[in-house]
Design a protein around this motif. Structure first.
Motif, mmCIF file in Angstrom:
data_model
loop_
_atom_site.group_PDB
_atom_site.id
_atom_site.type_symbol
_atom_site.label_atom_id
_atom_site.label_comp_id
_atom_site.label_asym_id
_atom_site.label_seq_id
_atom_site.Cartn_x
_atom_site.Cartn_y
_atom_site.Cartn_z
ATOM 1 N N HIS A 129 0.736 -1.359 0.107
ATOM 2 C CA HIS A 129 -0.124 0.084 0.037
ATOM 3 C C HIS A 129 0.886 1.249 -0.210
ATOM 4 O O HIS A 129 1.911 1.132 0.310
ATOM 5 C CB HIS A 129 -0.925 -0.245 1.143
ATOM 6 N N VAL A 130 0.319 2.257 -0.487
ATOM 7 C CA VAL A 130 0.997 3.640 -0.353
ATOM 8 C C VAL A 130 0.098 4.727 0.207
ATOM 9 O O VAL A 130 -1.256 4.735 -0.129
ATOM 10 C CB VAL A 130 1.262 4.119 -1.920
ATOM 11 N N THR A 131 0.706 5.209 1.355
ATOM 12 C CA THR A 131 -0.467 6.119 2.097
ATOM 13 C C THR A 131 -0.314 7.650 1.740
ATOM 14 O O THR A 131 1.107 7.831 1.836
ATOM 15 C CB THR A 131 0.240 5.824 3.634
ATOM 16 N N ARG A 132 -1.080 8.299 1.446
ATOM 17 C CA ARG A 132 -0.770 9.890 1.111
ATOM 18 C C ARG A 132 -1.148 10.424 2.548
ATOM 19 O O ARG A 132 -1.979 10.298 3.229
ATOM 20 C CB ARG A 132 -2.082 10.240 0.070
ATOM 21 N N VAL A 133 -0.192 11.400 2.572
ATOM 22 C CA VAL A 133 -0.322 12.651 3.601
ATOM 23 C C VAL A 133 -0.321 14.072 3.235
ATOM 24 O O VAL A 133 0.199 14.554 2.252
ATOM 25 C CB VAL A 133 0.783 12.365 4.620
ATOM 26 N N LYS A 134 -1.658 14.721 3.731
ATOM 27 C CA LYS A 134 -1.752 15.873 3.334
ATOM 28 C C LYS A 134 -1.792 16.870 4.742
ATOM 29 O O LYS A 134 -2.270 16.394 5.604
ATOM 30 C CB LYS A 134 -3.061 16.224 2.394
ATOM 31 N N ASP A 135 -1.413 18.143 4.498
ATOM 32 C CA ASP A 135 -1.614 19.107 5.511
ATOM 33 C C ASP A 135 -2.533 20.127 5.251
ATOM 34 O O ASP A 135 -2.510 20.714 4.168
ATOM 35 C CB ASP A 135 -0.317 19.804 5.828
ATOM 36 N N VAL A 136 -3.850 20.061 5.870
ATOM 37 C CA VAL A 136 -4.842 20.990 5.633
ATOM 38 C C VAL A 136 -4.971 22.054 6.751
ATOM 39 O O VAL A 136 -5.032 21.621 7.952
ATOM 40 C CB VAL A 136 -6.228 20.062 5.560
ATOM 41 N N GLN A 137 -4.954 23.325 6.535
ATOM 42 C CA GLN A 137 -5.251 24.375 7.383
ATOM 43 C C GLN A 137 -6.712 24.424 7.836
ATOM 44 O O GLN A 137 -7.349 24.549 7.002
ATOM 45 C CB GLN A 137 -4.407 25.644 6.885
ATOM 46 N N VAL A 138 -6.854 24.540 9.387
ATOM 47 C CA VAL A 138 -8.252 24.594 9.759
ATOM 48 C C VAL A 138 -8.425 25.503 10.945
ATOM 49 O O VAL A 138 -7.221 25.836 11.471
ATOM 50 C CB VAL A 138 -8.771 23.285 9.981
ATOM 51 N N LYS A 139 -9.518 26.088 11.163
ATOM 52 C CA LYS A 139 -9.848 26.601 12.279
ATOM 53 C C LYS A 139 -10.758 25.831 13.288
ATOM 54 O O LYS A 139 -11.709 25.359 12.752
ATOM 55 C CB LYS A 139 -10.378 27.947 12.362
#
Length: 863
Positions: free
Chosen positions: A567-577
């Motif tokens: 498997h290949v796992t994606r990682v995203k950084d999402v800015q939130v409040k």
């Protein structure tokens, strides 16, 4: 006037000895002045660049990031419609308006797939060629790009990579990659500090960089004659009335100021770090100056006694020594200011060699720089000479009837030892308290206090320690050399105060080396252990080198399709409040991943189920965040996604912060993020984690590397590669610090040389008598070399022991951040210790040589 004449006579009578002390002043002042000139030149360079590249008025989208802020994570810059050009053109006072395109989310490679981006950490900038670019650049070869198959490159990048007209380059963006041949080369009219710049025609730049035609990232507005930038800004803002909230309008000065702020913090960190090391060198130099004047005063005791006998007052004798120090300070500081300017030029050349182009044409020397250098050198030298001068003033007229040299003051020695022990004890308590702290921030205050107090304590108690430590070293090292070794030992013990001060100069630099070595080694060992314990993935894929660019969609597709991977796992950084149930709102980074992330990173769960965070509208938070906001599993958090919608997410798990990886991170699924953020606004993947099919690790490693072989900005690492990369990063940082600390160690070596040289002069008659009763030149030189080695090893033992104590305490604070392994780098410590012996040998070469050349009869006749 008599005091001045006496001081001048004494100063030039001992000019050889003064020269070594002057070198310490020169080096210290040079480092301070060089740092100031270098930082001022850097600031001036960026100021000229920002002023030249900014239009009279610039219009940008309202949500465009400010200079220095992180840009959109979707790989596409914020943009505004081309229709804005016509609206701005109608404003009064506008001479012309141009639409510009600019992006730093690109990678450019040559035909050999080599990254054309800077290696100095500077950006790779891509955009369209406009008339506004003529403010800062001129085409010196070829022509501007005229179609989708042409690109123009800046001259610095062309020179660095030997690029020529007609050579093909490949540009990789979030929208895909495309090829273009170099049609022209443009040269900066001002200094380019290190960016690589590529220009395309407008339609290509819009299509490939923005991903849409008819849009621009900014508008460059030129004022008509007689119209100020401020007035033009008001006119443009008025024209955009009703829709002004969608735009940011700035004058040239405002744009340049914003750009300047973006690099200001970096320049300040560099400036103060270098000044810190200059301070260390200055501190070491103080010991050298104190030693020099103390020994000169001791050697002139009889002379000073005669001066007192014929009527000189204490104040006159005191002033005489201080005037000598003043002359030394002035002489050394003047040379130091000149050397500092040369040092700044050398640093500029060095930075240019590393990729950050700095021109000596921009060399900036503020009037404050030589003033600061002169004041610092003179004041420090005079203050360092104050104690020896005060001691000289206490010499009584009766000293004229005694042999040269002053008896040791037993009472003063006892008081000194008591003060040193108290300071050392207080410092040790501070270090102990730091090690017991529950929070790193609180502990760091005690650590800083402990370091300062133990350092001062060791310096003060140094003469007491010298009597014991030198004897121990001598038993191990010198006694085997018979009478010569014993004489070397006694010479080192003859004046413990002098030996302590000389060793203390070397101790400071080596203590810092040992401390940083322990901290660096512990960081690597801790991260390596944590990697083995927490990271289950076989491979980590991220930006290459210092690149923080996200992975392009094409690279992710190729990697996910690579064979032999489970498997290949994606990682995203999402800015939130995030808004808690109690109504408190904080800006956070929410890590959106595939569900397989729980297999790739084994982070402990405090409560709930991390698997639940990947089901529907749910999330997980860190233990500290949950504690601070009194959150529990099942609570609802209001999450306002950046450039997306607001959602209610259920807290499914609270994760332990007892880790070095993802400490404090919050998780949700990519599917949840995609429901609330549009596809065009969704951040690109910041990293991928992959696991191989069972038994196929080598095949999967090769397949993943082959999948991104055409993208030089992406690196595929197995766990061994990741560990090596971590060691290299820490090693590079430590090597840079060691290089700067080398200045302090050089000054310390000069201190040993000076101490031995003055000691030889002090013992001239004694040396003559030893030679007369049969001591050979070879034995004499060996005796002096052994004395030097003992002093150097004494300083090394104190410094390394002290530094390891500091480092061990610092590691306890790092343990609070998840870096729990203490590792003492014994090879480095032993190498430094043995190296100190060679430093002692080197420092003794000239004094030993001079002692061996003494005429026996003249030496015996010396008063």
């Amino acid at each position: 006037m008599t005091v001045l004449k006496t001081s001048m006579r004494n100063f030039f009578a001992h000019k050889g000895r003064m020269a070594l002390s002057a070198v310490a002043v020169v080096l210290s002042v040079a480092f301070v002045c060089g740092t100031l000139v270098f930082s001022d030149t850097m600031s001036a360079t960026f100021d000229k660049l920002f002023a030249a590249t900014s239009a009279d008025v610039t219009v940008k989208p309202k949500n465009a990031p400010e200079a220095g802020d992180e840009g959109p994570k979707n790989g596409k810059p914020e943009s505004l419609p081309a229709s804005a050009i016509d609206r701005v053109q109608k404003a009064a006072g506008v001479k012309s308006v141009e639409g510009g395109v600019s992006s730093d989310s690109v990678t450019v490679a040559d035909s050999k797939n080599k990254n054309m981006g800077p290696t100095s950490g500077g950006p790779t900038l891509a955009g369209n060629w406009t008339k506004n670019e003529l403010r800062s650049m001129e085409i010196t070869s070829g022509h501007a790009p005229r179609g989708p198959t042409e690109v123009m490159v800046d001259a610095d990048t062309a020179d660095k990579h030997d690029l020529e007209l007609g050579e093909e380059l490949r540009t990789i963006t979030a929208n895909g990659d495309f090829k273009a041949k170099i049609s022209g080369i443009a040269t900066f009219k001002v200094t380019n500090p290190g960016a690589a710049v590529f220009y395309y025609d407008t339609k290509t730049a819009q299509r490939e960089l923005i991903g849409a035609s008819g849009r621009f990232t900014h508008l460059s507005v030129t004022a008509a004659d007689g119209v100020s930038d401020a007035q033009l800004k008001r006119n443009v803002t008025g024209t955009l009335a009703g829709d002004a909230a969608a735009y940011k309008v700035k004058t040239q000065k405002e744009s340049a100021d914003d750009d300047r702020k973006s690099v200001g913090s970096f320049l300040d960190v560099m400036k103060y770090a270098m000044l810190g090391f200059a301070g260390i060198a200055l501190l070491v130099g103080i010991f050298l100056i104190i030693n020099t004047f103390s020994m000169l005063v001791a050697q002139r005791t009889r002379e000073i006694g005669l001066m007192r006998a014929i009527g000189s007052s204490r104040k006159q004798v005191n002033r005489s020594v201080l005037v000598e120090a003043l002359l030394l300070g002035v002489f050394g500081s003047v040379l130091g200011v000149g050397a500092g300017i040369s040092l700044a030029v050398g640093l500029m050349k060095l930075m240019s060699g590393m990729g950050m182009e700095l021109s000596t044409k921009d060399l900036t020397i503020a009037w404050t720089t030589p003033v600061v250098g002169l004041a610092l050198g003179i004041v420090v030298t005079v203050l360092a000479a104050y104690l020896p001068a005060r001691r000289a003033g206490k010499v009584s007229p009766m000293a004229a009837l005694r042999d040269a040299g002053t008896p040791a003051d037993g009472k003063a020695g006892a008081v000194r030892a008591l003060i040193g022990l108290v300071l050392t004890g207080a410092g040790a308590f501070g270090l102990y308290t730091a090690g017991q702290a529950d929070k790193a921030g609180e502990g760091s205050l005690f650590l800083g206090g402990g370091v300062v107090l133990t350092l001062i304590g060791f310096v003060v108690v140094g003469p007491v320690l010298a009597s014991f430590v030198v004897r121990v070293i001598s038993v191990v090292l010198l006694r085997m050399f018979g009478p010569v070794g014993r004489m070397a030992e006694r010479n080192a013990l003859r004046n413990p105060r002098r030996t302590g001060a000389t060793g203390a100069a070397l101790m400071i630099g080596l203590a810092l080396v040992a401390c940083l070595s322990v901290v660096g080694s512990s960081m690597v060992a801790s991260a390596t252990d944590e990697l083995d314990k927490s990271v289950g993935a076989d491979f980590i894929v991220q930006g290459a080198g210092d690149s923080e660019k996200p992975l392009t969609p094409q690279a992710v597709r190729d990697l996910r399709n690579a064979p032999h991977t489970e498997h290949v796992t994606r990682v995203k950084d999402v800015q939130v409040k995030l808004t808690t149930p109690a109504g408190r709102t904080e800006s956070e980074a929410l890590v959106a991943t595939d569900p397989t992330y729980t297999q790739d990173l084994r982070r402990q769960t405090v409560s709930g189920s991390v698997a639940g965070a990947y089901r529907g509208n749910a999330m997980a938070v860190g233990e500290e965040f949950a504690r601070r906001h009194h959150l529990k599993v099942g609570d609802k958090l209001t999450v306002d996604f950046d450039h997306g919608r607001t959602a209610k997410l259920t807290l499914a798990a609270v994760m332990s912060d007892d880790t070095a990886f993802d400490k404090g991170a919050m998780y949700t699924s990519i599917a949840t993020a995609e429901r609330h953020v549009s596809a065009g606004r969704m951040p690109l993947d910041s990293m991928l984690l992959a696991s191989a099919d069972k038994g196929q690790e080598d095949a999967a490693y090769k397949a993943l590397k082959a999948a991104v072989a055409k993208d030089p900005a992406v690196q595929v690492m197995n766990q061994a590669d990741f560990k090596d990369d971590l060691k290299d990063q820490v090693g590079q940082m430590l090597n840079m610090v060691y290089g700067l600390l080398g200045l302090a160690i050089i000054v310390a070596i000069l201190g040993v040389v000076n101490t031995l040289a003055l000691s030889v002069v002090e013992r001239t008659r004694e040396i003559g008598l030893m030679r007369a009763i049969g001591l050979s030149r070879r034995q004499l030189r060996r005796m002096i070399r052994m004395e030097s080695v003992v002093i150097a090893l004494f300083g090394a033992l104190l410094g390394l022991g002290l530094g390891m104590g500091w480092g061990a305490t610092a590691q306890k604070l790092l343990a609070l951040e998840g870096l729990k392994t203490l590792e003492i780098p014994w090879p480095t410590i032993l190498t430094v210790f043995v190296g100190s012996a060679f430093v002692g040998l080197f420092a003794a070469l000239i004094p030993a040589f001079r002692a061996g050349r003494m005429n026996v009869l003249n030496a015996i006749a010396t008063e």
